[in-house]
Design an enzyme around this catalytic site. Structure first.
Site, PDB file in Angstrom:
ATOM      1  N   ASP A  81      38.747 -52.799  16.047  1.00  0.00           N
ATOM      2  CA  ASP A  81      38.875 -52.129  17.775  1.00  0.00           C
ATOM      3  C   ASP A  81      38.412 -53.530  19.064  1.00  0.00           C
ATOM      4  O   ASP A  81      37.470 -53.745  18.451  1.00  0.00           O
ATOM      5  CB  ASP A  81      36.984 -51.045  17.712  1.00  0.00           C
ATOM      6  CG  ASP A  81      37.296 -50.608  18.494  1.00  0.00           C
ATOM      7  OD1 ASP A  81      38.844 -50.652  19.469  1.00  0.00           O
ATOM      8  OD2 ASP A  81      36.476 -49.557  19.288  1.00  0.00           O
ATOM      9  N   ARG A  85      30.273 -53.462  33.026  1.00  0.00           N
ATOM     10  CA  ARG A  85      29.500 -52.611  32.340  1.00  0.00           C
ATOM     11  C   ARG A  85      28.158 -53.402  32.810  1.00  0.00           C
ATOM     12  O   ARG A  85      26.932 -51.948  32.220  1.00  0.00           O
ATOM     13  CB  ARG A  85      29.724 -52.801  31.345  1.00  0.00           C
ATOM     14  CG  ARG A  85      30.798 -51.531  30.776  1.00  0.00           C
ATOM     15  CD  ARG A  85      31.321 -51.854  28.814  1.00  0.00           C
ATOM     16  NE  ARG A  85      32.898 -50.638  29.032  1.00  0.00           N
ATOM     17  CZ  ARG A  85      33.536 -51.101  27.578  1.00  0.00           C
ATOM     18  NH1 ARG A  85      32.462 -50.803  26.644  1.00  0.00           N
ATOM     19  NH2 ARG A  85      34.433 -50.542  27.627  1.00  0.00           N
ATOM     20  N   ASP A 115      44.613 -49.371  20.636  1.00  0.00           N
ATOM     21  CA  ASP A 115      43.335 -50.791  20.832  1.00  0.00           C
ATOM     22  C   ASP A 115      42.689 -50.525  19.451  1.00  0.00           C
ATOM     23  O   ASP A 115      41.947 -50.559  18.909  1.00  0.00           O
ATOM     24  CB  ASP A 115      42.983 -50.242  21.511  1.00  0.00           C
ATOM     25  CG  ASP A 115      41.921 -49.129  21.948  1.00  0.00           C
ATOM     26  OD1 ASP A 115      42.349 -47.770  21.129  1.00  0.00           O
ATOM     27  OD2 ASP A 115      40.386 -48.953  22.359  1.00  0.00           O
ATOM     28  N   GLU A 116      42.921 -49.286  17.789  1.00  0.00           N
ATOM     29  CA  GLU A 116      42.679 -49.622  16.959  1.00  0.00           C
ATOM     30  C   GLU A 116      43.358 -50.031  15.716  1.00  0.00           C
ATOM     31  O   GLU A 116      44.577 -49.643  15.805  1.00  0.00           O
ATOM     32  CB  GLU A 116      41.719 -48.659  16.614  1.00  0.00           C
ATOM     33  CG  GLU A 116      40.907 -48.302  18.037  1.00  0.00           C
ATOM     34  CD  GLU A 116      39.626 -46.777  17.333  1.00  0.00           C
ATOM     35  OE1 GLU A 116      39.068 -47.011  16.265  1.00  0.00           O
ATOM     36  OE2 GLU A 116      39.852 -45.918  18.257  1.00  0.00           O
ATOM     37  N   TYR A 156      42.327 -52.763  27.579  1.00  0.00           N
ATOM     38  CA  TYR A 156      43.161 -52.414  28.817  1.00  0.00           C
ATOM     39  C   TYR A 156      42.668 -53.390  29.645  1.00  0.00           C
ATOM     40  O   TYR A 156      43.777 -54.366  29.818  1.00  0.00           O
ATOM     41  CB  TYR A 156      43.344 -50.749  29.140  1.00  0.00           C
ATOM     42  CG  TYR A 156      43.506 -49.715  28.018  1.00  0.00           C
ATOM     43  CD1 TYR A 156      44.445 -49.596  28.009  1.00  0.00           C
ATOM     44  CD2 TYR A 156      42.461 -49.447  27.176  1.00  0.00           C
ATOM     45  CE1 TYR A 156      45.273 -48.244  27.092  1.00  0.00           C
ATOM     46  CE2 TYR A 156      43.156 -48.198  26.330  1.00  0.00           C
ATOM     47  CZ  TYR A 156      44.489 -47.491  25.858  1.00  0.00           C
ATOM     48  OH  TYR A 156      44.345 -47.433  25.015  1.00  0.00           O
TER      49      TYR A 156
END
Length: 607
Positions: free
Chosen positions: A19, A56, A113-114, A24
């Protein structure tokens, strides 16, 4: 114990789930490294769809309104993420990078994205090479035929994090032989995953979070435990003996899954999880409120479901079954909540199974607005088809320089209408889509016509009629989502023979080259014979005799037809052996009936 009903045993594959961290945002950071040190958010519409870890850390999160994000973090750098081309290209590049580490080619991409990787064959091979007397100085071989290509590692310890965080020594001494073997395989898998993860960061500049286990379900979930830039392996025991189960022991798989909300289990969709929640709670579960919705306020865990009175495959079949439901859905979901997932990691594919473009809307309720959005979506879809399904054409006769590697046969239009307002000024939330499919017209594949012209024709002739069948009334509807997709891919032929389709045009071109040596021409001088040890040698003094030999044939020279196989592989056997055959009156070639008309046109073009 695994539950009130027995489940299938866990397998011994080694599956690694990658992952990419903040994928992005990382795409923009790789384009401009200066963005790595600032709070960065990616915007679509008026919403932050994702942000980097610096953002974050300052309190920002996914799916926040832009206005709210700027209040929380005034110095946030916001970049537009509406155009998906850069993400798609980066995802493809990383996918190809990971594929190079496999032997089997089993690499499956999930979104941008995985990625799942089945590394069972590499682990099996290296397990057989381990020296049990010196495990701490082991060597993991990355190429089967090159014992020098690899890296040293310590086979007595897990690379990265482990769950549960217990001593490996106690785990080994308390497990049975099968679980000891599984632990060794997981150790090998963890070091292999760490090596690939470090290479990905060093060579491509992307960090990743990794999970290692025996199936896709568990590897995906266990990787979530240590984000970002971490990897986690779920330790044995995965299964228990009957004695341990009777004593109330739990496997690490069961203990790990039990704390997850039922809606967080991959393979159990939103609608299914809601039905299960409603049954366990004996009432409808409350939704979260806000612009972005989908989760519930009340959590129903896997343990709540697994230990619910009478719960098992039969009860789940009653809860989830019905018209349109997958056959045996109860047994499938029961296996998932017990950590059983038999789905294979798909082989790396050159051609996607489908291509779709969609967008969501606060309000879409007039035909002019729909036409505008259909044109935008159709333009993106055709550009995406050109990116994913076109490759450079090595044919010297090609004018365009590109060729289609696959032709999708079906176009699908889906919408999600909002229900009307209720009497109390509330609206019932709905996640239901309605769809319509139709054959994809051939003009879509034109490479000579301008894209804008193709889009207009596609919208007016195909999409608008499909939309009117979905929504016959000219007004009264309000859409929250529109999706356009193409599917039912049929691969075309390629010169390297690696694709699954045929190129009839090129087949006839090559037919002309192969058959020209044997073609009887209306000339005074007989045609040249092919060079062969058994061919009749031309002699100027024996012209009529030579021509007679050609016309009557020879047991030593096999005249080629469409059903014969030569070294160049010009003709392929038809899949349907019972298909009717026809003979060309002009050259005597044998072929399927459907090809005769095209073959006759081939002769007419000669003259």
């Amino acid at each position: 114990m695994l539950g009130t009903k027995s489940a299938k045993k866990h397998d011994s594959r080694i599956i690694i789930h990658f992952d990419y961290d903040c994928f992005y945002a990382s795409v923009f950071e790789n384009e401009n490294p200066a963005l790595k040190s600032v709070p960065l958010a990616v915007q679509q519409k008026q919403i932050i769809v994702t942000c980097n870890y610096e953002a974050r850390r300052r309190g920002l999160g996914k799916l926040q309104l832009i206005t709210e994000a700027k209040k929380i973090c005034p110095d946030v750098v916001i970049v537009l993420g509406e155009e998906l081309g850069r993400f798609r290209d980066a995802s493809k590049s990383l996918y190809k990078f990971l594929e190079a580490f496999t032997w089997s080619g089993k690499v499956e991409r999930l979104g941008f994205d995985e990625v799942f990787m089945d590394m069972t064959d590499i682990v099996d091979f290296n397990q057989s090479l381990l020296n049990p007397h010196d495990l701490s100085h082991s060597f993991l071989q990355l190429k089967r035929d090159d014992p020098t290509n690899g890296f040293p590692f310590d086979a007595t310890r897990i690379a990265g994090h482990r769950h549960p965080n217990i001593s490996l020594t106690s785990s080994v001494t308390s497990d049975g032989n099968a679980e000891k073997g599984l632990l060794t395989r997981l150790i090998l898998g963890s070091h292999l995953a760490q090596h690939i993860r470090w290479a990905l960061e060093e060579q491509k500049g992307y960090t990743s979070t990794v999970g290692i286990s025996t199936n896709k379900l568990i590897s995906k979930l266990v990787g979530n435990l240590n984000k970002p830039k971490g990897q986690t392996t779920l330790l044995p025991p995965y299964t228990l003996s009957e004695e341990d189960a009777r004593a109330g022991e739990e496997s690490n798989v069961t203990a790990f899954l039990d704390s997850h909300d039922i809606g967080k289990i991959p393979g159990i969709g939103f609608k299914m999880s809601q039905r299960i929640r409603n049954h366990v709670l004996s009432r409808p579960a409350d939704f979260d409120t806000g612009l972005i919705y989908g989760s519930t306020r009340e959590s129903v865990t896997v343990r709540d479901v697994r230990l619910f009175p009478g719960m098992g495959p039969e009860l789940l079949e009653k809860i989830l079954g019905g018209p349109g439901a997958e056959r045996g859905i109860g047994g499938k979901v029961w296996n998932l909540i017990n950590g059983i997932d038999d789905t294979e990691v798909q082989q790396a594919k050159k051609v996607p199974t489908q291509i779709s473009i969609e967008d969501s809307y606060i309000r879409l309720d007039t035909m002019p607005e729909v036409l505008k959005e259909l044109r935008i979506l159709a333009t993106s879809l055709l550009k995406r088809m050109h990116t994913d399904l076109l490759e450079d054409d090595d044919d010297p006769d090609s004018v365009i320089g590109k060729r289609w590697i696959a032709h999708p046969k079906t176009v699908r239009l889906s919408t999600r209408p909002r229900p009307p307002w209720n009497a109390d000024d509330t609206r019932t939330r709905s996640f239901n889509r309605i769809s319509r499919s139709a054959p994809l017209p051939n003009f879509i594949f034109s490479l000579k016509e301008e894209l804008e012209s193709l889009v207009d024709k596609f919208v007016q002739e195909i999409l608008v009629p499909m939309f009117r069948k979905l929504h016959p009334s000219p007004r009264g509807w309000n859409l929250s989502l529109v999706n356009i997709g193409v599917t039912n891919m049929v691969e075309t032929a390629s010169e390297d023979g690696k694709s699954g389709g045929r190129d009839i045009g090129r087949m006839f071109k090559r037919q002309e080259e192969v058959l020209k040596e044997w073609k009887v021409e209306d000339k005074d001088v007989p045609p040249d014979l092919p060079e062969s040890d058994n061919a009749v040698q031309t002699d100027p003094s024996a012209g009529n005799q030579v021509l007679e030999s050609i016309m009557t044939g020879s047991e030593d020279i096999i005249q080629p037809t469409q059903t014969s196989v030569d070294e160049q592989g010009v003709w392929e056997d038809d899949e349907d052996e019972d298909e009717g055959q026809e003979i060309c009156d002009e050259c005597g070639a044998i072929m399927p009936a459907f090809a005769l008309a095209a073959h006759e046109r081939f002769h007419s073009l000669e003259g």
